[in-house]
Design a protein around this motif. Structure first.
Motif, mmCIF file in Angstrom:
data_model
loop_
_atom_site.group_PDB
_atom_site.id
_atom_site.type_symbol
_atom_site.label_atom_id
_atom_site.label_comp_id
_atom_site.label_asym_id
_atom_site.label_seq_id
_atom_site.Cartn_x
_atom_site.Cartn_y
_atom_site.Cartn_z
ATOM 1 N N PHE A 143 18.845 -8.048 55.490
ATOM 2 C CA PHE A 143 17.624 -7.575 54.830
ATOM 3 C C PHE A 143 16.751 -8.751 54.403
ATOM 4 O O PHE A 143 15.528 -8.739 54.562
ATOM 5 N N GLY A 144 17.384 -9.804 53.855
ATOM 6 C CA GLY A 144 16.633 -10.990 53.455
ATOM 7 C C GLY A 144 15.968 -11.660 54.646
ATOM 8 O O GLY A 144 14.830 -12.116 54.563
ATOM 9 N N LEU A 145 16.697 -11.725 55.765
ATOM 10 C CA LEU A 145 16.121 -12.296 56.979
ATOM 11 C C LEU A 145 14.939 -11.469 57.464
ATOM 12 O O LEU A 145 13.921 -12.010 57.906
ATOM 13 N N PHE A 146 15.048 -10.144 57.344
ATOM 14 C CA PHE A 146 13.980 -9.256 57.812
ATOM 15 C C PHE A 146 12.686 -9.492 57.054
ATOM 16 O O PHE A 146 11.628 -9.719 57.657
ATOM 17 N N TYR A 147 12.744 -9.451 55.725
ATOM 18 C CA TYR A 147 11.470 -9.584 55.007
ATOM 19 C C TYR A 147 10.980 -11.035 54.999
ATOM 20 O O TYR A 147 9.798 -11.294 54.844
ATOM 21 N N THR A 148 11.896 -12.003 55.212
ATOM 22 C CA THR A 148 11.438 -13.393 55.362
ATOM 23 C C THR A 148 10.621 -13.551 56.651
ATOM 24 O O THR A 148 9.561 -14.175 56.665
ATOM 25 N N CYS A 149 11.137 -12.955 57.755
ATOM 26 C CA CYS A 149 10.391 -12.988 59.018
ATOM 27 C C CYS A 149 9.085 -12.207 58.902
ATOM 28 O O CYS A 149 8.060 -12.602 59.484
ATOM 29 N N LEU A 150 9.117 -11.133 58.147
ATOM 30 C CA LEU A 150 7.901 -10.327 57.952
ATOM 31 C C LEU A 150 6.824 -11.145 57.243
ATOM 32 O O LEU A 150 5.652 -11.131 57.640
ATOM 33 N N TYR A 151 7.213 -11.897 56.207
ATOM 34 C CA TYR A 151 6.254 -12.752 55.517
ATOM 35 C C TYR A 151 5.707 -13.826 56.451
ATOM 36 O O TYR A 151 4.520 -14.181 56.405
ATOM 37 N N GLY A 152 6.576 -14.368 57.302
ATOM 38 C CA GLY A 152 6.126 -15.374 58.259
ATOM 39 C C GLY A 152 5.099 -14.812 59.239
ATOM 40 O O GLY A 152 4.097 -15.460 59.552
ATOM 41 N N LEU A 153 5.339 -13.589 59.719
ATOM 42 C CA LEU A 153 4.383 -12.951 60.631
ATOM 43 C C LEU A 153 3.050 -12.688 59.940
ATOM 44 O O LEU A 153 1.980 -12.839 60.545
ATOM 45 N N LEU A 154 3.112 -12.300 58.674
ATOM 46 C CA LEU A 154 1.869 -12.055 57.926
ATOM 47 C C LEU A 154 1.085 -13.355 57.741
ATOM 48 O O LEU A 154 -0.145 -13.367 57.887
ATOM 49 N N ALA A 155 1.785 -14.439 57.431
ATOM 50 C CA ALA A 155 1.104 -15.728 57.250
ATOM 51 C C ALA A 155 0.477 -16.193 58.566
ATOM 52 O O ALA A 155 -0.676 -16.642 58.604
ATOM 53 N N ALA A 156 1.242 -16.078 59.673
ATOM 54 C CA ALA A 156 0.708 -16.481 60.983
ATOM 55 C C ALA A 156 -0.459 -15.588 61.388
ATOM 56 O O ALA A 156 -1.468 -16.063 61.925
ATOM 57 N N GLY A 157 -0.335 -14.283 61.132
ATOM 58 C CA GLY A 157 -1.429 -13.363 61.440
ATOM 59 C C GLY A 157 -2.689 -13.680 60.654
ATOM 60 O O GLY A 157 -3.809 -13.552 61.174
ATOM 61 N N PHE A 158 -2.517 -14.108 59.401
ATOM 62 C CA PHE A 158 -3.675 -14.488 58.578
ATOM 63 C C PHE A 158 -4.414 -15.667 59.203
ATOM 64 O O PHE A 158 -5.644 -15.652 59.322
ATOM 65 N N TYR A 159 -3.655 -16.688 59.625
ATOM 66 C CA TYR A 159 -4.294 -17.859 60.240
ATOM 67 C C TYR A 159 -4.922 -17.506 61.588
ATOM 68 O O TYR A 159 -6.006 -18.002 61.931
ATOM 69 N N GLU A 160 -4.255 -16.654 62.360
ATOM 70 C CA GLU A 160 -4.834 -16.237 63.642
ATOM 71 C C GLU A 160 -6.152 -15.505 63.419
ATOM 72 O O GLU A 160 -7.123 -15.697 64.153
ATOM 73 N N LEU A 161 -6.188 -14.669 62.395
ATOM 74 C CA LEU A 161 -7.418 -13.938 62.083
ATOM 75 C C LEU A 161 -8.536 -14.909 61.716
ATOM 76 O O LEU A 161 -9.673 -14.768 62.185
ATOM 77 N N LEU A 162 -8.218 -15.912 60.879
ATOM 78 C CA LEU A 162 -9.228 -16.902 60.503
ATOM 79 C C LEU A 162 -9.739 -17.668 61.720
ATOM 80 O O LEU A 162 -10.937 -17.906 61.868
ATOM 81 N N ILE A 163 -8.803 -18.046 62.596
ATOM 82 C CA ILE A 163 -9.170 -18.838 63.772
ATOM 83 C C ILE A 163 -10.096 -18.048 64.696
ATOM 84 O O ILE A 163 -11.123 -18.551 65.156
ATOM 85 N N TYR A 164 -9.755 -16.794 64.948
ATOM 86 C CA TYR A 164 -10.560 -16.014 65.899
ATOM 87 C C TYR A 164 -11.872 -15.546 65.278
ATOM 88 O O TYR A 164 -12.871 -15.394 65.976
ATOM 89 N N MET A 165 -11.887 -15.349 63.963
ATOM 90 C CA MET A 165 -13.164 -15.056 63.305
ATOM 91 C C MET A 165 -14.087 -16.268 63.379
ATOM 92 O O MET A 165 -15.293 -16.138 63.615
#
Length: 361
Positions: A133-155
């Motif tokens: 469970f800890g691994l799951f939400y840790t990876c989820l936070y990582g995907l959210l952080a990467a998605g945030f930067y991808e959104l900034l880059i493409y905007m």
């Protein structure tokens, strides 16, 4: 200056890349993202903290340290991906590889942290399900952080692409306008010289007066064509002088009426607008004593200038290139003004051009 630039194209690309994405190194964004993830992780263990079942060291590790590692590792994966793949590559394979790499990095970090804490601290040991469970939400936070930067880059890329498109569009309009300007001067001079040639043989005194007026008109033509806008009063004064040249050539076969337009003399229009519209009317219609051409300039509402002429097509139609109207339309488009309106009726042809209000100083 050339010595300041690196010779290695890969180094040059990397420098341009870093300059283009300054925000990805912004310390405020990074600190804010780490704080958000820390608060989210703290919320998951708030009950354990409240009951005092979790040591302070584990709280700090699972919130601030873990948030720092998650955010910075996600950011590093995004940077690596964009150095390896161009912005134009939006394929599923590209995003799949980025997500897989991110999960591997986050999973490795999580595994190392848990192994170290389990070895030194017995309270860090727990059932496998809890670690999954800890691994799951840790990876989820990582995907959210990467998605945030991808959104900034493409905007950012989308915004810059729009800016470049607008700049290219404007440059194209300026190029067209310069080309059209260069076509007006020789054409006008050619017609005037033809008129003068015919006049010299018939009336020397009138030819001298014609030359004087032609000098004034052509001086205005050369000076005003370099300006973006000119007052309606000056344009009307020039048009009257230009019309004198036409009337010298056609006599009573042509007439010009100006109604109310002089009331809005302070308004602005692109220079040579009226000259081109009058010339256009002469070019496409019969002009003779038996079939006189009447041109009127009017502004009923002070917002639009109406240039109207009666339609009496020539027996041999003149091929139209649209140069005159295209020139005027391009100027107004370049100035971000309303589009020029053309009203073609069986017996009347009208061109409506916007009047630009002067800016108060």
């Amino acid at each position: 200056m050339s010595r300041l630039l690196p010779e290695n194209p890969k180094v040059t690309y990397h420098l341009i890349y870093l300059l283009r994405m300054r925000f990805i190194h912004d310390i405020r964004i990074r600190a804010g993202g780490i704080l958000v993830i820390a608060l989210l992780r703290f919320g998951l263990m708030a009950m354990e903290v409240w009951q005092g079942n979790v040591p302070v060291l584990l709280v700090v590790d699972n919130t601030l340290v873990a948030a720092l590692l998650i955010w910075e590792s996600s950011r590093a994966v995004v940077l690596y991906t964009h150095r390896r793949y161009p912005l134009s590559d939006l394929s599923g394979r590209r995003f799949g590889r980025e997500a897989l790499l991110l999960l591997l990095v986050i999973g490795l970090i999580y595994g190392v942290r848990m192994a170290v804490f389990s070895y030194f601290f017995t309270y860090a040991q727990g059932p496998l399900l809890l670690h999954l469970f800890g691994l799951f939400y840790t990876c989820l936070y990582g995907l959210l952080a990467a998605g945030f930067y991808e959104l900034l880059i493409y905007m950012d890329a989308w915004q810059k692409a729009n800016q470049e498109a607008e700049q290219l569009k404007k440059a194209n309009l300026i190029s067209q306008l310069d080309s059209l300007k260069n076509q007006v001067k020789p054409h006008f001079l050619f017609n005037s010289l033809n008129t003068l040639t015919a006049l010299v043989e018939k009336d020397t005194e009138q030819a001298v007066k014609f030359i004087a007026e032609l000098s004034k008109v052509y001086r205005y033509l050369l000076q005003s064509n370099e300006k973006e806008l000119i007052s309606l009063a000056n344009e009307l004064q020039f048009t009257q002088a230009y019309f004198f040249l036409l009337q010298t050539r056609f006599g009573p076969g042509i007439s010009l009426t100006v109604s109310q337009a002089d009331t809005y003399a302070d308004c602005l229009i692109p220079p040579l607008t009226l000259q081109m519209l009058v010339e256009n009317a002469v070019k496409h219609n019969q002009v003779s004593i038996s079939k006189p051409l009447h041109v009127s300039i009017d502004s009923p509402d002070g917002r639009w200038l109406w240039v109207t002429n009666n339609v009496q097509q020539k027996r041999v139609s003149v091929p139209t290139t649209g140069t005159g109207l295209a020139n005027i339309a391009t100027k107004y488009k370049l100035l971000n003004q309303p589009n020029v309106e053309v009203l073609a009726e069986p017996t009347r042809f009208t061109v409506k051009v916007p009047l630009i209000q002067p800016v108060a100083e």
